[in-house]
Design a protein around this motif. Sequence first.
Motif, short mmCIF file in Angstrom:
data_model
loop_
_atom_site.label_atom_id
_atom_site.label_comp_id
_atom_site.label_asym_id
_atom_site.label_seq_id
_atom_site.Cartn_x
_atom_site.Cartn_y
_atom_site.Cartn_z
N GLY A 6 -51.98 38.46 -63.65
CA GLY A 6 -50.63 39.31 -63.41
C GLY A 6 -51.27 39.70 -62.31
O GLY A 6 -50.48 40.27 -62.38
N ALA A 7 -51.94 39.73 -61.81
CA ALA A 7 -52.08 40.02 -60.15
C ALA A 7 -50.84 40.09 -59.42
O ALA A 7 -49.76 39.35 -59.38
N ALA A 8 -49.78 41.19 -58.62
CA ALA A 8 -48.53 40.94 -57.86
C ALA A 8 -48.55 40.32 -56.97
O ALA A 8 -49.86 39.78 -56.75
N GLU A 9 -47.61 40.42 -57.05
CA GLU A 9 -47.89 38.91 -55.15
C GLU A 9 -47.95 39.50 -53.59
O GLU A 9 -48.89 38.76 -53.54
N ASP A 10 -47.94 41.33 -53.63
CA ASP A 10 -48.31 41.60 -52.40
C ASP A 10 -49.72 41.03 -52.72
O ASP A 10 -50.43 41.69 -51.66
N GLU A 11 -50.73 41.85 -53.51
CA GLU A 11 -52.41 41.57 -53.99
C GLU A 11 -52.64 40.37 -53.78
O GLU A 11 -53.33 40.01 -52.93
N LEU A 12 -51.74 39.73 -54.13
CA LEU A 12 -52.30 38.18 -53.52
C LEU A 12 -52.20 37.26 -52.79
O LEU A 12 -53.17 36.66 -51.96
N THR A 13 -51.48 37.68 -52.04
CA THR A 13 -51.06 37.30 -50.41
C THR A 13 -51.92 38.15 -49.43
O THR A 13 -52.76 37.67 -49.24
N ASP A 30 -43.51 34.00 -44.43
CA ASP A 30 -44.44 34.76 -43.69
C ASP A 30 -44.82 35.11 -45.05
O ASP A 30 -46.17 35.98 -44.03
N ALA A 31 -44.72 35.35 -46.07
CA ALA A 31 -44.94 36.37 -46.93
C ALA A 31 -46.99 35.39 -47.44
O ALA A 31 -47.87 35.73 -47.53
N LEU A 32 -47.06 34.63 -46.25
CA LEU A 32 -48.50 33.38 -46.40
C LEU A 32 -48.99 33.35 -45.42
O LEU A 32 -50.13 32.38 -45.16
N LEU A 33 -47.85 33.70 -44.64
CA LEU A 33 -48.82 33.51 -43.05
C LEU A 33 -50.62 33.57 -42.85
O LEU A 33 -50.29 35.62 -43.25
N PRO A 34 -51.58 33.69 -42.51
CA PRO A 34 -52.56 34.00 -42.16
C PRO A 34 -52.56 34.82 -41.03
O PRO A 34 -51.81 34.82 -40.73
N ASP A 35 -53.75 35.85 -41.52
CA ASP A 35 -53.82 36.75 -39.82
C ASP A 35 -55.24 36.28 -39.29
O ASP A 35 -55.78 37.28 -39.21
N PRO A 75 -42.14 30.74 -56.91
CA PRO A 75 -42.40 32.63 -56.17
C PRO A 75 -43.42 31.91 -55.68
O PRO A 75 -44.70 31.87 -55.71
N VAL A 76 -43.88 33.48 -54.66
CA VAL A 76 -44.85 33.06 -53.94
C VAL A 76 -45.77 34.07 -54.46
O VAL A 76 -47.55 33.29 -53.82
N GLU A 77 -45.38 34.21 -55.16
CA GLU A 77 -46.68 34.61 -56.39
C GLU A 77 -48.22 33.64 -56.37
O GLU A 77 -48.99 33.36 -56.78
N ARG A 78 -46.83 32.81 -57.29
CA ARG A 78 -47.36 31.34 -57.33
C ARG A 78 -48.44 30.58 -56.60
O ARG A 78 -48.92 29.90 -57.12
N THR A 79 -47.55 30.32 -55.77
CA THR A 79 -47.83 29.64 -54.50
C THR A 79 -49.27 30.34 -53.95
O THR A 79 -50.53 29.72 -54.21
N ALA A 80 -49.39 31.97 -53.67
CA ALA A 80 -50.75 32.26 -53.25
C ALA A 80 -51.77 32.18 -54.47
O ALA A 80 -52.90 32.03 -53.66
N ARG A 81 -50.70 31.93 -55.58
CA ARG A 81 -52.59 31.92 -56.43
C ARG A 81 -53.47 30.67 -56.97
O ARG A 81 -54.37 30.47 -56.63
N ASP A 82 -52.41 29.77 -56.04
CA ASP A 82 -52.71 28.08 -56.39
C ASP A 82 -53.66 28.34 -54.76
O ASP A 82 -54.28 27.59 -55.32
N LEU A 83 -53.10 28.78 -53.71
CA LEU A 83 -53.91 28.81 -52.38
C LEU A 83 -55.15 29.13 -52.78
O LEU A 83 -56.19 28.78 -52.41
N LEU A 84 -55.36 30.24 -53.82
CA LEU A 84 -56.34 31.19 -53.90
C LEU A 84 -57.20 30.51 -54.40
O LEU A 84 -58.89 30.05 -54.21
N THR A 85 -57.12 29.63 -55.60
CA THR A 85 -57.83 28.57 -56.59
C THR A 85 -58.56 27.60 -55.54
O THR A 85 -59.12 27.63 -55.99
N ALA A 86 -56.88 27.39 -54.74
CA ALA A 86 -57.46 25.40 -53.34
C ALA A 86 -59.37 26.47 -52.75
O ALA A 86 -59.83 25.68 -52.18
N LEU A 87 -59.15 28.05 -52.67
CA LEU A 87 -60.26 28.18 -51.95
C LEU A 87 -61.57 28.64 -52.81
O LEU A 87 -62.26 29.59 -51.90
N ASP A 88 -61.50 28.55 -54.23
CA ASP A 88 -62.69 28.85 -54.68
C ASP A 88 -62.62 30.77 -55.34
O ASP A 88 -63.73 31.10 -54.98
#
Length: 688
Positions: free
Chosen positions: A118-125, A151-156, A99-112
């Motif tokens: 419980g945040a939704a996918e849109d909020e995390l991305t 696409d959901a994980l692409l940085p702006d 799930p994109v939600e889990r991947t986004a959370r893991d990437l945020l963790t790596a970025l400290d």
Amino acid sequence: MTDQAVDTGGVRLSGAPAAEGRFLGRTRELKELRADIERTGLDTLAGRKAPRARVLLIAGRPGSGRTALAEELVRQVAERYPDGVLRARLSEPGGTPVPVERTARDLLTALDVPAPAGAAEDELTEMLREALAGSRRLLLLDDAASADQVDALLPDAPDCLVVAVSGGPLTGIADVRPCTLGGLDTKSAVALLTRYTGSVRITVDPRAAETLAEACQGQPAALTLAGGWLASRPQAAVSDLAKRLHKDAEDGADGTPLARVFRLVHDQLPGQAARILRLLSQAPPAPVDPHTASALAGCSVDAARGALDELVSVGLLRPVASPLPEYDVPGCLHPLLHALAESQERPGELQLARARLLERDVRLLQSCRAITETDSPQAREKLQALPPALRFPSPRAAAEWLDVRRPALLAAVRLAVADGELDTLARRLMSQLVRALVAHVGTQAAAPDLYGVHRLVLDVAERRGLPRERAAALLNLGDLDAQTGRTRDALVRYRAALDAGREAGDPYATGRAMESVGGAYQELGDHDRAADWFGRALADRLARDDRAQAARLYGRIGTAHTYAGRYGEALRNWRAAVAGYRKDGDVPAHARALSELARVQEYAGRPAESLGTCREAIEWARRAEDTRLQAALQLRLADTLDRLGDPVAARLHRVAAERMLVEEAPEDEVCGRDGDDACEIRSTSGED
């Protein structure tokens, strides 16, 4: 998240010496990919600035070396991206999209970057895009299942680069030209074999080596298994293996070259190693350890570790860089393992293997938690009853194990719940995982993981029709929602928990849910409804003669009335709380309740009564040995005396308060001298 070493020729060389672990071949592909980084994009041609990161796509079948090529590209260009490299795997080894939600959370963790539980996918991305904005980072997104995931994980951030690895084109992402992989060239394929067999066996029959590379169609994964098989059999000739694979192909043997080599390697493994390999198909999608293999096969941990090392030597597993012995099953082998297990193992034996694994995880988590309860004779007794292999030598060792194995344990929970056949064991595993996380990590730090576990508990409870467990899960989820500011979501969960508690006839869940509903309304500023729900919870506690909880609820009702400006009702309830704590003999709570009563008296315009109550509260705080509360009350006395026209006495109380705080805490923790509310201790914040 993955952090793989550079593979050689498309897969990591499990059995090859580390010093020789150089990347082989793919010169043309690397040149094309590096050129694609510099290529003018469609936005630039149209006169617009690129709004997002450039995406490079490496496409190929599993086992073709696509991840290895991506890692080599990352190694070559990483210096251009000073903010670092992030890695994420977008599919589980079995092919299930993450799930994109889990991947986004893991990437945020790596970025400290802390992400709310419980945040939704849109909020995390969105948080991820904000964290990457303006940076120069390189993202490696491995094993993408769809364009939507990428696409959901692409940085702006146009200065970032995304390297995506997939089985085919990612239709929907603009301006992406895939680099499609075939087999290795013959020279590189033979060089890969040489690293396993040694140069002599290749030199004496170079044509046989080329024939073997042709039989493997240059696929790095197949070549790795062939090389590992030859390395484990020094007497075998390269030509014999090449002839056998060609014969299998001519005889119409099913599958790809990888499948044919895999069957050959498996069929010649020792019995126990072959069985463990097959049963690894039942493990969660995470690195496996000797305990996992031991539980699946029903053998000792030492025997399992020996078998795993043997599988590493022939290229069927690869060791993971970890403080614990952990091994990774190459993703291209997962479908083959599942097919092999289903054809050679009885369904009942596969289910038994899964049950043994869940039971082992439960016992390890019990041991992990019990080691922290050093003052509990019952915990020590339980630890002694466990086999030595399941005990931890110290709390620190248990915490380190939990930190390393946490992804595997969470994956085991998800797999067990999705399976649905072992719900009793799944419930026990979730319960022990929650307790271990709270014991070692703490509720706040573990909140994101706890949220996911409680959602799974809710799934099982709803599937099995278990209202008591449903109520508990809803209460826990509501608490986590409330802690992260999603108060309205929490209110919905608390109301559902109340219905489930009533259905189960659970007085604790019912009372707790009513109080939580009141707390949610109070947080939303609806103090009338808050007081009403606290009153319902109070009636429930009084009916069960729970005096301590009744006293606390009187205080919560008093607080709600205070916020609403109904000071008469507030005073009545706080007096009831004071009386309840006094009867129950709870000295600290009695002192705090008196403190709140004095506060409300002051709000109600009764400074003389507040002065007397403050003095009484100070005496009870002294008995409770609560220095900070005494200091807060001294400051309140000073403010009251100022309003009553006695500045000298007020100054004496302020000096006394400052002296108490200096003696209680270091200077940087002492409250200010201006008598503000920073020093006050409210019963609502402490009790709620």
